[in-house]
Scaffold this active site. Structure first.
Site, mmCIF file in Angstrom:
data_model
loop_
_atom_site.group_PDB
_atom_site.id
_atom_site.type_symbol
_atom_site.label_atom_id
_atom_site.label_comp_id
_atom_site.label_asym_id
_atom_site.label_seq_id
_atom_site.Cartn_x
_atom_site.Cartn_y
_atom_site.Cartn_z
ATOM 1 N N TYR A 131 3.531 -3.734 -4.708
ATOM 2 C CA TYR A 131 2.521 -4.608 -5.313
ATOM 3 C C TYR A 131 2.682 -6.072 -4.938
ATOM 4 O O TYR A 131 1.800 -6.871 -5.235
ATOM 5 C CB TYR A 131 2.517 -4.445 -6.845
ATOM 6 C CG TYR A 131 1.633 -3.300 -7.255
ATOM 7 C CD1 TYR A 131 1.943 -2.007 -6.852
ATOM 8 C CD2 TYR A 131 0.483 -3.495 -8.000
ATOM 9 C CE1 TYR A 131 1.135 -0.950 -7.191
ATOM 10 C CE2 TYR A 131 -0.331 -2.441 -8.336
ATOM 11 C CZ TYR A 131 0.000 -1.167 -7.936
ATOM 12 O OH TYR A 131 -0.810 -0.122 -8.265
ATOM 13 N N LYS A 183 11.868 7.774 -4.832
ATOM 14 C CA LYS A 183 11.635 8.507 -3.574
ATOM 15 C C LYS A 183 12.740 8.082 -2.604
ATOM 16 O O LYS A 183 12.500 7.749 -1.438
ATOM 17 C CB LYS A 183 10.237 8.166 -3.032
ATOM 18 C CG LYS A 183 9.813 8.971 -1.829
ATOM 19 C CD LYS A 183 9.328 10.371 -2.168
ATOM 20 C CE LYS A 183 9.119 11.202 -0.920
ATOM 21 N NZ LYS A 183 8.689 12.581 -1.194
ATOM 22 N N ASP A 217 7.219 13.027 -6.231
ATOM 23 C CA ASP A 217 6.228 14.085 -6.014
ATOM 24 C C ASP A 217 6.528 15.314 -6.876
ATOM 25 O O ASP A 217 5.627 15.888 -7.500
ATOM 26 C CB ASP A 217 6.091 14.448 -4.518
ATOM 27 C CG ASP A 217 7.424 14.458 -3.783
ATOM 28 O OD1 ASP A 217 8.443 14.066 -4.382
ATOM 29 O OD2 ASP A 217 7.453 14.859 -2.615
ATOM 30 N N ASP A 241 2.158 3.217 -11.578
ATOM 31 C CA ASP A 241 0.701 3.100 -11.655
ATOM 32 C C ASP A 241 0.067 4.482 -11.589
ATOM 33 O O ASP A 241 -0.788 4.839 -12.404
ATOM 34 C CB ASP A 241 0.230 2.223 -10.487
ATOM 35 C CG ASP A 241 -1.254 1.954 -10.532
ATOM 36 O OD1 ASP A 241 -1.822 1.943 -11.648
ATOM 37 O OD2 ASP A 241 -1.855 1.763 -9.464
HETATM 38 MG MG MG Z 1 -3.665 1.788 -12.484
#
Ligand code: MG
Ligand code: NAI
Length: 350
Positions: A131, A183, A217, A241
């Site tokens: 981000y 990850k 995942d 998110d």
């Molecule tokens: Mg969102």
């Protein structure tokens, strides 16, 4: 504008009605908080389109000053104007007040959906990762966008801070387990540093709060197959998110999903949903998500009993009184819901 002057027991807080359905659901929430006897002294300030109208800026300086002073805000959804060079108001608020923790609890409210008895909490790192959007293109031949490059930034200190927040939340709210989601098998540096710092923090809570790990995942699949195995999940910005929307979907969608943005300099509470322009002004928006956000705000200032009374009242109105807005399959208005909740709270106080 201050609605009521802060007395000795009052807690000054900024209130941003916001855009679209914002003023309608904020009105419902202030009625309910007043019925609870919540001691907030609201300083009403504008943001979003209302901020542009009032001060030519979706995040006016007076609004920022108010949050800086009060360190506490309840915010309706803000419409981010498309184009016009305005940066996302939410990103500006996160950066300005270093709101590093995004807390998104999800709990089954109305039985009979796809999943019953869900009660889990996602803690998302709110400032770092992909981000930071350090992005650029490399042109090749006549294609200016032939190659796109993005760099993520995770710091050991940022990872420690968010994982510590998740464990402290678990301790304070009687939770049993924190799951570190990463990850690190592929992004060995970027999310490896998060996992490394997370394991180190977890050791300080050994014997009190359990800790386990998932690759993101696999975590997504397991959240759908067996969400009850999770309790508190902590993860980096982008994974948080995505997973927090997945989790909101498990409990019936946007109308019931609250969020808190928490930092050392301030805490801002809001619904996960936006300004819903398609239903604005019709009086039919579901105020539950913002009410639950107000519940998180009560928790944050230590008013746990009022927070619990608020959540119990919401359950009673939805399930026993069967007062529900259209998004939850009912036909009640925003104001019907607020009135039923005020009634519930009044009868439980006598
Ligand atoms: Mg969102
Ligand atoms: P949205 O969340 O406003 O609406 C999506 C759908 O859900 C719509 O059909 C809407 O009617 C419905 N919905 C949302 N909240 C509801 C509620 N409380 N009760 C009943 N139905 C509800 O998302 P959208 O349309 O993508 O965004 C609209 C605006 O909101 C945009 O300008 C966006 O930038 C802004 N936004 C602001 C946020 C914030 O301030 N935190 C978060 C998300 C979007």
């Amino acid at each position: 504008m201050t609605i009521s002057a802060p007395g000795s027991n009052q807690i000054p807080a900024t209130l941003i009605p916001g855009d679209g359905i914002g003023p309608e659901i904020v009105d419902a929430v202030t009625q309910v908080l007043a019925a609870l006897g919540a001691p907030f002294a609201w300083d009403v300030q504008q943001g979003g389109l209302a901020g542009i109208e009032a001060a030519g800026d979706p995040l006016p300086g007076v609004t920022l000053d108010s949050i800086r002073k009060n360190k506490l805000a309840l915010k309706g959804p803000l419409t981010t104007p498309v184009g016009g060079g305005f940066r996302s108001v939410n990103v500006r608020l996160r950066e300005e007040f270093q709101l590093y923790a995004n807390l998104r609890p999800a709990r089954t409210l109305v039985p009979g959906g796809r999943f019953e008895n869900i009660d889990l909490v996602l803690v998302r790192e709110n400032l770092e990762g992909l981000y930071v959007a350090f992005e650029h293109y490399i042109p090749v031949g006549d294609d200016p966008h032939a190659v796109a490059i993005s760099s993520g930034v995770n710091t050991r200190e940022g990872a420690r801070r968010i994982v510590r927040y998740a464990f402290e939340y678990a301790v304070a709210h009687g939770r049993r387990k924190v799951t570190l989601v990463h990850k690190a098998n592929v992004l060995k540096a970027l999310t490896g540093v998060f996992l490394e710092a997370g394991r180190e923090v977890a050791r300080a809570y050994e014997g009190r709060i359990a800790c386990d790990e998932r690759i993101v995942d696999a975590c997504a699949m397991q959240l759908v197959l067996n969400p009850w195995q999770f309790d508190v999940i902590v993860t980096t910005n982008l994974f948080g998110d995505i997973l927090s929307d997945l989790i909101a979907g498990l409990v019936g969608g946007l109308g019931a999903a609250p969020g808190a943005n928490i930092g050392e300099k301030a805490a801002i509470f809001e619904a996960v949903h936006g300004s819903a322009p398609d239903i604005a002004g019709k009086g039919i928006a579901n105020p539950t998500a913002l009410l639950l956000a107000a519940g998180l705000m009560l928790d944050h200032v230590g008013l746990t009993q009022q927070a619990t009374a608020l959540r119990r009242g919401i359950d009673a109105v939805l399930i026993e009184d069967n007062v529900r807005t259209g998004d939850l399959g009912g036909s009640s208005s925003t104001q019907d819901f607020a009135a039923a909740l005020v009634q519930r709270i009044a009868s439980s106080r006598t």
